[in-house]
Design an enzyme around this catalytic site. Structure first.
Site, PDB file in Angstrom:
ATOM      1  N   ASP A  49       0.886  -1.364  -0.285  1.00 22.65           N
ATOM      2  CA  ASP A  49       0.058  -0.421  -0.297  1.00 22.65           C
ATOM      3  C   ASP A  49       1.220   1.234   0.371  1.00 22.65           C
ATOM      4  O   ASP A  49       0.492   2.473  -0.346  1.00 22.65           O
ATOM      5  CB  ASP A  49      -0.742  -0.014   1.152  1.00 22.65           C
ATOM      6  CG  ASP A  49      -2.696   0.401   1.025  1.00 22.65           C
ATOM      7  OD1 ASP A  49      -2.130   0.931   0.020  1.00 22.65           O
ATOM      8  OD2 ASP A  49      -2.556   1.068   2.290  1.00 22.65           O
ATOM      9  N   CYS A  68     -18.360 -10.623 -11.454  1.00 21.83           N
ATOM     10  CA  CYS A  68     -19.773  -9.750 -11.053  1.00 21.83           C
ATOM     11  C   CYS A  68     -20.626 -10.178 -12.613  1.00 21.83           C
ATOM     12  O   CYS A  68     -21.834  -9.598 -11.790  1.00 21.83           O
ATOM     13  CB  CYS A  68     -19.270  -8.022 -11.194  1.00 21.83           C
ATOM     14  SG  CYS A  68     -18.164  -7.712 -10.321  1.00 21.83           S
ATOM     15  N   CYS A  83     -24.967  -7.704 -12.003  1.00 21.91           N
ATOM     16  CA  CYS A  83     -24.841  -7.623 -10.179  1.00 21.91           C
ATOM     17  C   CYS A  83     -24.539  -6.499 -10.745  1.00 21.91           C
ATOM     18  O   CYS A  83     -23.662  -6.265 -11.147  1.00 21.91           O
ATOM     19  CB  CYS A  83     -24.416  -8.747  -9.313  1.00 21.91           C
ATOM     20  SG  CYS A  83     -23.802  -7.956  -7.536  1.00 21.91           S
ATOM     21  N   CYS A  99     -23.411  -3.493  -5.932  1.00 26.19           N
ATOM     22  CA  CYS A  99     -22.142  -2.744  -4.543  1.00 26.19           C
ATOM     23  C   CYS A  99     -22.731  -0.781  -5.097  1.00 26.19           C
ATOM     24  O   CYS A  99     -22.834  -0.476  -4.221  1.00 26.19           O
ATOM     25  CB  CYS A  99     -20.612  -2.711  -4.603  1.00 26.19           C
ATOM     26  SG  CYS A  99     -20.605  -2.995  -6.745  1.00 26.19           S
ATOM     27  N   CYS A 117     -24.158   2.194  -2.327  1.00 30.41           N
ATOM     28  CA  CYS A 117     -23.216   2.621  -2.380  1.00 30.41           C
ATOM     29  C   CYS A 117     -23.750   4.039  -1.531  1.00 30.41           C
ATOM     30  O   CYS A 117     -24.792   4.699  -1.911  1.00 30.41           O
ATOM     31  CB  CYS A 117     -22.122   3.297  -2.909  1.00 30.41           C
ATOM     32  SG  CYS A 117     -21.267   4.536  -2.543  1.00 30.41           S
ATOM     33  N   CYS A 144     -16.637   9.435  -1.829  1.00 31.04           N
ATOM     34  CA  CYS A 144     -16.800   7.928  -1.181  1.00 31.04           C
ATOM     35  C   CYS A 144     -16.609   8.429   0.340  1.00 31.04           C
ATOM     36  O   CYS A 144     -15.459   9.040   0.787  1.00 31.04           O
ATOM     37  CB  CYS A 144     -15.164   6.826  -1.502  1.00 31.04           C
ATOM     38  SG  CYS A 144     -14.579   5.546  -0.486  1.00 31.04           S
ATOM     39  N   CYS A 178     -15.308   2.481   5.374  1.00 30.17           N
ATOM     40  CA  CYS A 178     -16.880   1.902   4.834  1.00 30.17           C
ATOM     41  C   CYS A 178     -16.678   0.766   4.344  1.00 30.17           C
ATOM     42  O   CYS A 178     -15.969   0.898   4.104  1.00 30.17           O
ATOM     43  CB  CYS A 178     -17.696   3.174   4.216  1.00 30.17           C
ATOM     44  SG  CYS A 178     -19.418   2.720   3.293  1.00 30.17           S
ATOM     45  N   CYS A 184     -19.472  -0.780   0.390  1.00 33.45           N
ATOM     46  CA  CYS A 184     -19.571  -1.792  -0.754  1.00 33.45           C
ATOM     47  C   CYS A 184     -18.822  -3.294  -1.388  1.00 33.45           C
ATOM     48  O   CYS A 184     -19.735  -4.180  -1.878  1.00 33.45           O
ATOM     49  CB  CYS A 184     -18.984  -1.422  -2.372  1.00 33.45           C
ATOM     50  SG  CYS A 184     -17.614  -0.649  -2.510  1.00 33.45           S
ATOM     51  N   CYS A 186     -21.925  -7.163  -1.160  1.00 34.76           N
ATOM     52  CA  CYS A 186     -21.428  -7.677  -2.309  1.00 34.76           C
ATOM     53  C   CYS A 186     -21.658 -10.106  -2.383  1.00 34.76           C
ATOM     54  O   CYS A 186     -21.189 -10.283  -0.744  1.00 34.76           O
ATOM     55  CB  CYS A 186     -19.590  -8.363  -2.700  1.00 34.76           C
ATOM     56  SG  CYS A 186     -18.934  -8.792  -4.077  1.00 34.76           S
TER      57      CYS A 186
HETATM   58 FE1  SF4 Z   1     -19.411  -7.497  -8.522  1.00 32.82          FE
HETATM   59 FE2  SF4 Z   1     -19.214  -7.642  -5.881  1.00 32.82          FE
HETATM   60 FE3  SF4 Z   1     -19.889  -5.299  -6.963  1.00 32.82          FE
HETATM   61 FE4  SF4 Z   1     -21.752  -7.397  -7.330  1.00 32.82          FE
HETATM   62  S1  SF4 Z   1     -21.638  -6.341  -5.426  1.00 32.82           S
HETATM   63  S2  SF4 Z   1     -21.172  -6.083  -9.392  1.00 32.82           S
HETATM   64  S3  SF4 Z   1     -20.402  -9.324  -7.584  1.00 32.82           S
HETATM   65  S4  SF4 Z   1     -18.451  -6.248  -7.168  1.00 32.82           S
HETATM   66 FE1  SF4 Z   2     -19.353   4.159  -1.022  1.00 29.27          FE
HETATM   67 FE2  SF4 Z   2     -18.834   3.473   0.754  1.00 29.27          FE
HETATM   68 FE3  SF4 Z   2     -17.905   1.665  -1.198  1.00 29.27          FE
HETATM   69 FE4  SF4 Z   2     -16.948   4.046  -0.798  1.00 29.27          FE
HETATM   70  S1  SF4 Z   2     -16.830   2.484   0.828  1.00 29.27           S
HETATM   71  S2  SF4 Z   2     -17.650   3.817  -2.493  1.00 29.27           S
HETATM   72  S3  SF4 Z   2     -19.001   5.332  -0.168  1.00 29.27           S
HETATM   73  S4  SF4 Z   2     -19.784   1.826  -0.594  1.00 29.27           S
END
Ligand code: SF4
Ligand code: SF4
Length: 395
Positions: free
Chosen positions: A148, A203, A206, A209, A213, A229, A256, A259, A263
């Site tokens: 990182d 994905c 789907c 996420c 958000c 974010c 957070c 997302c 999933c």
């Molecule tokens: Fe892809 Fe997971 Fe987002 Fe669904 S929730 S679109 S599987 S990253």
């Molecule tokens: Fe959205 Fe939270 Fe994912 Fe950031 S971490 S993109 S605010 S769901």
């Protein structure tokens, strides 16, 4: 590249040692120019990197891993699981409490920070152990572990090393494993046979996420606007959080996970408190999974430093955490928070005073007289504007 029996054996040794060190995924990628560099440039040009200037400042280094280790030939991609918190998976997602409903003044922390000690501090020694192993077999080689902190396209490298695919939420995902893990890399001048890249995209149709958000931070699938974010706003952003986004922060005091929580791959992978193979160092530290927000307002700089210096929370320093805590308390809207927020309103940090003023404006009751009283002594123009706005909100 021809398979070399000596290096095949070395790969097997590295995999075994990585597993012993707690890395549940390990793959080998060639050190090649980044395919996603132009995508990174576009992301910065669109303003989606927000104030994270280190991307543009080191943009050339991202072109090729040789910018981090000259002469690099191979990259070992590693993943280390962090607590998945499966006991919370079936709870409501990021529940934004109804206004005035007490949630006990507690704030949620992103899972990666649950382990107590900052992950950089305990993953780096593991990478060094693996580097030493490489050196013992190839004494003339050079290797460098990064987690990182270096200009490496870690998710792209991980995909190239066969670890998983980049989901619509921008994170690396792996079937039956999900995305609750830290990524790390070892760059080495040793030439190692690459593993097949992960070339499937699971994905499908789907959009969970993207839909979940809280701040609509995905302008398109696979692209995240950091300036919206919650993770960026509560951890990396140094100033006031934009007013329109504050209510969407809900209960998140640090980071957070929405997302990731929604999933399906994370929901399927959850088995118990942590994922398989997690060693005790990555177990959740009970005081870190949620923070007592009222208590935070009792800590001075030194007390805060003592308690959080070694944790991921230190990144925001006290002023950032108290800013976030005030916003969460404002979102919870409980009159029980009037005392801590009044303390925050006279904090020595203008950032904390501003956020406390906003929060008081969302609570009502005695908040108006508290704000009016502070208005008489406040001399920071931004805080004055915030107090005025809070009083207007209560009118
Ligand atoms: Fe892809 Fe997971 Fe987002 Fe669904 S929730 S679109 S599987 S990253
Ligand atoms: Fe959205 Fe939270 Fe994912 Fe950031 S971490 S993109 S605010 S769901």
């Amino acid at each position: 590249m021809q398979s070399d029996p000596v290096h095949d054996e070395l790969k097997a040794e590295i995999r075994a040692l990585a597993g012993q060190l707690g890395f549940h995924l390990c793959g080998f990628a060639p050190a090649v120019s980044s395919q996603g560099h132009s995508e990174l440039l576009r992301w910065i040009d669109e303003g989606y990197a927000a104030e994270m200037d280190y991307f543009s400042q080191r943009i050339d280094a991202y072109k090729h891993p040789g910018g981090v280790l000259p002469g690099v030939r191979s990259i070992i991609a590693l993943a280390y699981p962090y607590p998945s918190g499966s006991e919370q998976i079936d709870a409501p997602r990021n529940p934004v409490p109804s206004h005035g409903q007490s949630t006990g003044g507690r704030g949620k922390v992103a899972r990666y920070a649950w382990t107590g000690d900052d992950y950089h501090d305990w993953i780096h020694p593991k990478l060094k152990t693996l580097c030493r192993q490489l050196q013992s077999v190839a004494p003339e080689s050079r290797s460098r572990g990064v987690v990182d902190t270096a200009p490496i396209m870690e998710r792209e490298v991980a995909q190239l090393a066969g670890l998983g695919w980049r989901g619509k939420n921008t994170l690396l995902l792996r079937p039956q494993v999900g995305s609750y893990f830290f990524l790390a890399c070892i760059l080495t001048t040793v030439q190692l046979q690459p593993d097949p890249p992960f070339d499937r995209f699971h994905c499908g149709t789907c959009t969970a996420c993207l839909d979940a958000c809280p701040t609509d931070a995905f302008p398109q699938p696979g692209v995240m606007d950091a300036s919206r974010c919650i993770s960026y706003l509560t951890i990396e952003h140094r100033g006031s959080i934009p007013r329109p986004l504050r209510p969407q922060i809900g209960d998140w005091v640090f980071g957070c996970d929405v997302c990731q929580e929604v999933c399906p791959w994370n929901r399927q992978s959850s088995r118990g408190d942590t994922q398989p193979g997690v060693e005790s160092m990555a177990s959740p530290e009970p005081t870190m999974t949620e923070l007592d927000l009222h208590d935070l307002f009792t800590l001075d700089d030194e007390q805060f430093r003592k308690r959080y210096r070694k944790t991921a929370l230190w990144r925001t320093r006290r002023r950032g955490i108290l800013r976030n805590a005030a916003i969460v308390l404002g979102n919870q809207g409980s009159t029980e928070s009037l005392g801590p927020l009044t303390t925050g309103l006279s904090d020595h940090e203008p950032l904390v005073r501003s956020a406390s003023a906003w929060a008081l404006g969302r609570i009502g009751g005695e908040a108006r007289s508290i704000l009016l009283q502070r208005l008489g002594t406040e001399n920071d123009p931004e805080v004055i504007a915030e107090i005025q706005s809070a009083i207007d909100h209560l009118a």
